[in-house]
Design a protein around this motif. Sequence first.
Motif, PDB file in Angstrom:
ATOM      1  N   UNK A  90       0.640  -1.182  -0.111  1.00 19.86           N
ATOM      2  CA  UNK A  90       0.017   0.190   0.077  1.00 19.86           C
ATOM      3  C   UNK A  90       0.680   1.295   0.011  1.00 19.86           C
ATOM      4  N   UNK A  91       2.014   1.213   0.508  1.00 21.23           N
ATOM      5  CA  UNK A  91       2.648   2.528   0.662  1.00 21.23           C
ATOM      6  C   UNK A  91       2.700   3.448  -0.374  1.00 21.23           C
ATOM      7  N   UNK A 132       0.911   3.736  -3.307  1.00 24.83           N
ATOM      8  CA  UNK A 132      -0.265   4.300  -3.457  1.00 24.83           C
ATOM      9  C   UNK A 132      -0.770   5.428  -2.276  1.00 24.83           C
ATOM     10  N   UNK A 133      -0.441   4.969  -1.295  1.00 28.09           N
ATOM     11  CA  UNK A 133      -1.026   5.905  -0.094  1.00 28.09           C
ATOM     12  C   UNK A 133      -0.044   7.163   0.150  1.00 28.09           C
ATOM     13  N   UNK A 134       1.261   7.389  -0.231  1.00 26.53           N
ATOM     14  CA  UNK A 134       2.001   8.466  -0.604  1.00 26.53           C
ATOM     15  C   UNK A 134       1.523   9.513  -1.371  1.00 26.53           C
ATOM     16  N   UNK A 135       1.083   8.763  -2.722  1.00 27.31           N
ATOM     17  CA  UNK A 135       0.415   9.518  -3.560  1.00 27.31           C
ATOM     18  C   UNK A 135      -0.905  10.204  -3.140  1.00 27.31           C
ATOM     19  N   UNK A 136      -1.368   9.646  -2.146  1.00 29.79           N
ATOM     20  CA  UNK A 136      -2.570  10.147  -1.627  1.00 29.79           C
ATOM     21  C   UNK A 136      -2.347  11.207  -0.370  1.00 29.79           C
ATOM     22  N   UNK A 137      -0.938  11.370  -0.075  1.00 30.71           N
ATOM     23  CA  UNK A 137      -0.781  12.101   1.086  1.00 30.71           C
ATOM     24  C   UNK A 137      -1.035  11.364   2.565  1.00 30.71           C
ATOM     25  N   UNK A 138      -1.020  10.139   2.543  1.00 33.34           N
ATOM     26  CA  UNK A 138      -1.362   9.298   3.671  1.00 33.34           C
ATOM     27  C   UNK A 138       0.005   8.696   4.332  1.00 33.34           C
ATOM     28  N   UNK A 139       0.421   9.126   5.387  1.00 30.59           N
ATOM     29  CA  UNK A 139       1.743   8.453   5.712  1.00 30.59           C
ATOM     30  C   UNK A 139       1.707   7.432   6.557  1.00 30.59           C
ATOM     31  N   UNK A 140       2.307   6.183   6.322  1.00 33.54           N
ATOM     32  CA  UNK A 140       2.439   5.007   7.284  1.00 33.54           C
ATOM     33  C   UNK A 140       3.320   4.909   8.055  1.00 33.54           C
ATOM     34  N   UNK A 141       4.026   6.265   8.456  1.00 31.63           N
ATOM     35  CA  UNK A 141       4.839   6.509   9.503  1.00 31.63           C
ATOM     36  C   UNK A 141       4.500   6.022  10.939  1.00 31.63           C
ATOM     37  N   UNK A 142       3.044   6.538  11.250  1.00 34.57           N
ATOM     38  CA  UNK A 142       2.547   6.355  12.674  1.00 34.57           C
ATOM     39  C   UNK A 142       2.724   4.716  12.978  1.00 34.57           C
ATOM     40  N   UNK A 143       2.213   4.087  11.695  1.00 33.25           N
ATOM     41  CA  UNK A 143       2.171   2.457  11.939  1.00 33.25           C
ATOM     42  C   UNK A 143       3.551   1.891  12.327  1.00 33.25           C
ATOM     43  N   UNK A 144       4.480   2.346  11.297  1.00 38.28           N
ATOM     44  CA  UNK A 144       5.699   1.841  11.341  1.00 38.28           C
ATOM     45  C   UNK A 144       6.244   2.184  12.863  1.00 38.28           C
ATOM     46  N   UNK A 145       6.316   3.487  13.168  1.00 34.52           N
ATOM     47  CA  UNK A 145       6.609   3.862  14.531  1.00 34.52           C
ATOM     48  C   UNK A 145       5.892   2.929  15.687  1.00 34.52           C
ATOM     49  N   UNK A 146       4.362   2.639  15.500  1.00 31.73           N
ATOM     50  CA  UNK A 146       3.974   2.135  16.426  1.00 31.73           C
ATOM     51  C   UNK A 146       4.430   0.531  16.775  1.00 31.73           C
ATOM     52  N   UNK A 147       4.725  -0.265  15.441  1.00 30.66           N
ATOM     53  CA  UNK A 147       5.225  -1.442  15.717  1.00 30.66           C
ATOM     54  C   UNK A 147       6.667  -1.553  16.277  1.00 30.66           C
ATOM     55  N   UNK A 148       7.372  -0.424  15.828  1.00 29.41           N
ATOM     56  CA  UNK A 148       8.695  -0.436  16.327  1.00 29.41           C
ATOM     57  C   UNK A 148       8.792  -0.347  17.859  1.00 29.41           C
TER      58      UNK A 148
END
Lengths: 741, 741
Positions: free
Chosen positions: A611-612, A614-630
Amino acid sequence: MLKEALIGTLCGAVVLTIGILIGHFGIQKNSAPSWVNDVAKDVDEALIQQFLSEVETFQLQENLRELTKVPHMATSPGDEETVKYVLKRWQDPETGLDEAWRQEYEIYLSFPNPTNPNKVTVVNSLDSVLFTVREREVNYTADQNDPQVVQPFAAYSPAGHAKGKLVFANQGKPSDFQHLNGTIDLRGTIAITRYGGEGRGRKAINAAAYGVVGLLVYTDPLDMNDGLMSDTNETYPHSWYLPPTGVERGAYSRDFGDLLTPYLAAKEDTYRIPPEDITGIPPIPTQPIGFQDARTLICALAGEAAPKDWQGGLDCIYNLGGPGFKPTSPFNNSDVKLDIYNEEKIVNSSNVMGVIRGSVEPDRYVIYGNHRDSWVHGAIDPSSGTAVMLEITRVLGRMVKQGKWRPRRSIIFGSWGAEEFGLIGSAEYTEEYFTKLSERTVGYINVDISVFANATLSASAMPSMQSVIFRAAKQVNAPGFDSTSVYDNWIRYTNRTSPTHGIIPRVGYLTGAGSDYAAFVHYLGITSIDMSYTYDRSKTNARIYPAYHTACDTFDYASRFIDPGFVAHQAVGRTAGNILIRLADSLLLPFNCKDYAESLEDYLNTAVNLYQKDLIAKSISMEPLSKAVANFRKEAEQLDKVIQSSDLANETPLKVRKINDQLMLMDRAFLNPLAFPNEYGFRHVIWASSSSGKPTFPGIADAFAQANSSHLASDWKKVHYHLSVVAQAIDGAANMLKEVI
Amino acid sequence: MLKEALIGTLCGAVVLTIGILIGHFGIQKNSAPSWVNDVAKDVDEALIQQFLSEVETFQLQENLRELTKVPHMATSPGDEETVKYVLKRWQDPETGLDEAWRQEYEIYLSFPNPTNPNKVTVVNSLDSVLFTVREREVNYTADQNDPQVVQPFAAYSPAGHAKGKLVFANQGKPSDFQHLNGTIDLRGTIAITRYGGEGRGRKAINAAAYGVVGLLVYTDPLDMNDGLMSDTNETYPHSWYLPPTGVERGAYSRDFGDLLTPYLAAKEDTYRIPPEDITGIPPIPTQPIGFQDARTLICALAGEAAPKDWQGGLDCIYNLGGPGFKPTSPFNNSDVKLDIYNEEKIVNSSNVMGVIRGSVEPDRYVIYGNHRDSWVHGAIDPSSGTAVMLEITRVLGRMVKQGKWRPRRSIIFGSWGAEEFGLIGSAEYTEEYFTKLSERTVGYINVDISVFANATLSASAMPSMQSVIFRAAKQVNAPGFDSTSVYDNWIRYTNRTSPTHGIIPRVGYLTGAGSDYAAFVHYLGITSIDMSYTYDRSKTNARIYPAYHTACDTFDYASRFIDPGFVAHQAVGRTAGNILIRLADSLLLPFNCKDYAESLEDYLNTAVNLYQKDLIAKSISMEPLSKAVANFRKEAEQLDKVIQSSDLANETPLKVRKINDQLMLMDRAFLNPLAFPNEYGFRHVIWASSSSGKPTFPGIADAFAQANSSHLASDWKKVHYHLSVVAQAIDGAANMLKEVI
């Protein structure tokens, strides 16, 4: 005098020493209270060995024989017999539990009308009947003569009459009907679909969306019989394969729990929604049939040939239907007609509950359960699991009655009612005791069908349970081997490479709602496991054991074809019982949150890959999810260090309780009752069911699939919403693992 | 020889005895580990006395002086100053806490435009301005000259321009507009309403439903000033009464928490709903004004006289409006015009958090909180509460820093941000730490405005807290008396007769969402208390202290008119701190569930009296509810017996922990996140807000009112639904009190 004085002094010194010794060792001092040792007690490995040695194949066989004497569909007289039998066993003065009782609900079930059976016929334009589908399966054993054998039916299919030209709709998926609709105007047709690929009830919902007025569902021999079809020498009673007239019954409802009392316990006076407000059940008359009859209908269909991957195991080309039959067939110009007389009733259903009280932490529960109700005799489904449960309670019950053992935590056994109609008994139980169970339950162990086949262990669980499953499986001998463990056998059949552990057996995820773990996992967020013995997939492609939900699922079938000698039952009983004892007796709960972190990392990687971009193209960041998993990984590692550096048996018992509460309650943080407004029962945002079929966070996956198909801005917003829901849930779970203040 | 032998034996015996004594008492044996005493330690009454003696009026006064130096509206520079001040106090090496930090959220706030202030004018048909409402309050003290004093505004009122004939709509309740609409076509009008009787935001929503295009809200001197109006000698700075130009600011939103991130923590990347999807805020331009300007408008209104109970304290007859002004008035034929320039922004807001780690049960939290943000200087609201909180932390912090004390459980202090805009800081905190707080929080203490007036204590709480409130209040001297306790003073002002306790002070219920307890009570189900000192109702009818949310709420106002000498602040600090210490240190949590039973019985009796007859006619039984309440009573009594018959200090610490968990978690069983689908933040089915105003179960009361008005069968079904929800919640709570297995 000097000598005397010397002797006197010496004697005095000796006497003084003796006095000191007596004073120090001989007299009970105001020393540690007796509970100091009790609270520090850990699991006793010798007791586990004793337990393993006492699980007997003969007992398992006799349990199964007793449980399968008569058909015991939910709330039938046969079901009542099993209620009494389980109660008798759990109240046995020698081998019973501390207490056992019946827990009743008034639930909404659907049955065929016994005096006016459902009918499926082929009728010509004058309404003359050219062909009638069998109302009952052929009897191969005396068992099947029992008048309590219920006619095959689709529970929760509405009563009604439907008539129309027949079409073949493969598995009844939305894509199947979409394809078919490109060729045929489906309005007013009857569709025949095969089992598999889509939930039972959803096939009818999908069909109705295209104007289909009636639905047949059959078992294709390709899906279940590895192509074998002849009852003269190939199918049961000659093998485990389904005979041509065998019909899979089932609940055709989508949601679990009593359909009239969602999220409330179904007591006598409980508010019930009007039946017409029920969602997720067939909107059109629906009936399951056997492949003998399906062959008669499908092989006569006109129209173009169905796509290659729609073709099944019957000995003809599957056509889509003209709609209707070939001009060359005796059914030319004829309709298929369904006359369905199903009746819905509110009936009394029982769970049977039993407990062994915990000695040190009675307010911590380990729950072990299985349903008791079957469709017919249900030797495999569910009695193979109940036989195992009763053998575990016999062995543990005797230890308790003899005063040899009492678990640290309380153990609750549940023999659930009406699972076959939608996991109803267990769901109502969790609704009635929601907060109590949520706050106190350490783990739930579900063993429904204990033996699908006798090749290898199979387990699905929350990842934090992986290590205790492995530990238990290593201590049990695999059936059919002298010195191979269940674990070593398992790893040969299904394995994966873990970044931490290397090659290990693959433990599945509890993403579905296939048995009574559903309410515990999805509604309560309780750390759970579902386990069984299962197939050698190199030897069969059967969708499930072929007698599933048919009148052939008998003691004879189970004992001759599924588990001769009951050795797989024994292996499951030993493994499940071992896990149970470890959950109940371990000083420190045997949950490893680093394994949970590994699963979250897997999910994250999949999500990023899928998904990343396509989501970047929609200005939706997956960063909070990556941070949460870390963050979760970091806190899991940190908690592990605290555990490793503690001397839990000698520190205050409130310290190990603190850590155990962290481990026990972590999973609750994944619950969000508002995440899936169409299915409030699914609150666990990591394991909720997903229609997208991607091995990643279900809310994100489904929202992405929707947005990627609709291209609506509002749907992309929902992807962002689910990203926030999941990231905050994972952060919440990490907070549970973090040092408490 | 005999004598010598005798002496020898005697000596030997003596030596032996000495030896035994030395051996027994003199040598350290493998005795009880040191934590055995720690885990059994109970609250120390001497420490409480020490605490009480160290709470100082001078410190309270200086805290208030410091906190009110500048206006500190949420996220303003003045707010940042208070963040730093609270942090400095909590990080003080002599009197600070173990740790303190800043917790940030990105939240959606609404402000007037500083360069383009909101305007309310009277304009004639040529659009000439005949009259302009004051943009700022008159300055009576130097404080009010501060450029940070915000223009009076209605937060979350949309920007926009509205013009129309004026009407007087009393309190802006639905019934007020309904009445008015019978006389006047309200479409296109501007309505003026007085504060009180209805939520701020709802007045505008109610108005818009009738086509009103703009709303003014003013403070009527009858409601706030006991009729006094003159600033030459009657109002502040001559007394506590509101001057004619004083204007109450406020949030005009219905829901609590950040409006763009419902049920999610408002972090930087959190998904935000589109602002146009926000519900519960004014749909039309809205502005608050003072009564001096309101008099100019209202006294010029044409039309018939308003009903008697709509008449207020202004020196004229209140007419309804022609609509519009009297022909004899200079405003004849003129319109009232609103030019509102409010701007919404996503801004960074801080909570300040501090902790004292618990020694024995660090994973159990007592939380004490108040908001920090004000509208202007906020001496009373909220700084009187913050002054008290800082004095409590000073006294406790010093004990901790000096090594004299460490609580059994952890104490968390929260200085919440942006409460005035809708309890935002506390709500976001509970959203971020939902599971952790829910699983570990013993109780929440809220002291917002600590002193409304200096007459008597006032408290609202979960009923299980009643006994600890009373106990604490009995140990504190009432301000103004030498030997009367806060309790004895309180009972003279407000009391009730309890079937169990006889005449006792009346503790209110936390049914509303008036301060930061809301998220703890309604969203998390945490046992909570909100307390303050308050009015002698025989001396004033003021709706609230008159300077509320105005520029007059200054240190001068507070110290001269509300609590001269800061003795009421001291009494509240002592009482609240006493409760805090008891929650944190008591071996057994000081919660009495029998008092909860009494409240449920009251609610039940009211419900039976009000509804049973009508419900029987609809075949809806209240029996399950009666049974549930009786069940709760039985289990509360039973648990009490267990407690009375236990020797908790000498039994395993897991026993008292078990009982404490029962007491702590019981309230969670009252949560049902689906009970109020329009307000998911209200999950506590006993204390949720009710629009019916009946002192009984809110869901039942509101559903009954709706059904009784609509007479729809579907609405009567909702009454039945809420009966089931409440009965099952009470049964669930009773299950938490029941012996755990």
